[in-house]
Scaffold this active site. Structure first.
Site, mmCIF file in Angstrom:
data_model
loop_
_atom_site.group_PDB
_atom_site.id
_atom_site.type_symbol
_atom_site.label_atom_id
_atom_site.label_comp_id
_atom_site.label_asym_id
_atom_site.label_seq_id
_atom_site.Cartn_x
_atom_site.Cartn_y
_atom_site.Cartn_z
ATOM 1 N N LYS A 284 0.825 -1.202 0.000
ATOM 2 C CA LYS A 284 0.000 0.000 0.000
ATOM 3 C C LYS A 284 0.868 1.263 0.000
ATOM 4 O O LYS A 284 0.667 2.175 -0.795
ATOM 5 C CB LYS A 284 -0.944 -0.006 1.204
ATOM 6 N N ASP B 216 -6.212 1.162 0.763
ATOM 7 C CA ASP B 216 -6.247 1.209 2.225
ATOM 8 C C ASP B 216 -7.640 0.790 2.687
ATOM 9 O O ASP B 216 -8.454 0.339 1.895
ATOM 10 C CB ASP B 216 -5.906 2.614 2.726
#
Length: 215
Positions: A121, A139
């Site tokens: 991420k 996320d």
DNA sequence: ATCCCGAGGG
DNA sequence: CCCTCTGGAT
């Protein structure tokens, strides 16, 4: 409504209503963004922004951060989630940047994820925001919002969400779509009680469709 | 009690 | 796949 039409509606809506969406993390350079994103794990941007000015003042670059001790840095991170891990990760990350990357931030996901504290991420955020690569960082907000609207189907991991979104979002819009979904998740499609009454995505939203059927 | 721009290790 | 880390806001 087909998935293609759903994506078209959502992207067009955000294009009209949030043409300049960007991160709310405070940063002045790639090093600062990298530190801020590492700190943002399971923590609000607001709280990260309360701590980073002191960190950036004391450690303005990877070189200075690589020489920090745990006891020096820990107090500055104490009020954030997982301060122990993040303190170790930041120092280790800075040391690896100095040893293997000449103090520069790598420009590929495969190199970035080698840094301590940097997962897929975070690597996607850096390559997207700094290096303008069409990578989608997933996320908790992107994951939840995509599933609710119906942009993803049966996505059980962030990676599945990432790959499904990339199939339908044009390359040049991936970086801003990431921020559209995050800000929408933060302020409208919030986790506990989504504000469907003030949501412009409603006509294309799977969740809202099941919501009005149940009433 | 649940959530916040997750990552690392088993 | 699972678990742990772990503070502050709502």
């Amino acid at each position: 409504m087909t998935k293609k039409e759903r994506f078209a509606f959502v992207l067009n809506y955000f294009e009209q209503h949030a043409p300049n969406a960007e991160t709310e993390l405070l940063y002045d350079n790639p090093y600062q963004l990298l530190v801020a994103v590492i700190l943002s794990a399971q923590c609000t941007d607001k709280r990260v922004n309360m701590t980073t000015p002191a960190i950036f003042k004391k450690y303005p670059d990877a070189e200075s951060l690589s020489h920090a001790t745990f006891d020096e840095l820990f107090p500055l991170i104490r009020s954030i989630s997982y301060p122990n891990n993040k303190t170790k990760h930041l120092i280790g990350m800075a040391q690896m940047l100095m040893e293997d990357y000449n103090g520069e931030i790598p420009d590929s996901v495969s190199e970035l994820v080698k840094l301590p504290g940097v997962g897929r991420k975070t690597a996607n955020v850096i390559t997207s925001v700094i290096h303008h690569q069409p990578n989608m960082a997933v996320d908790t907000h992107v994951f939840r919002v995509s599933a609710r609207i119906g942009l993803t189907t049966n996505a059980k991991t962030p990676l599945q969400t990432e790959l499904q979104l990339l199939k339908y979002i044009p390359e040049e819009k991936v970086h801003i779509a990431h921020h559209w979904l995050i800000l929408h998740g933060r302020y409208v499609c919030i986790a506990r009680s989504p504000k469907c009454g003030e949501c412009g995505i409603r006509p294309a939203c799977k969740y809202y469709k099941t919501l009005i059927k149940g009433q």
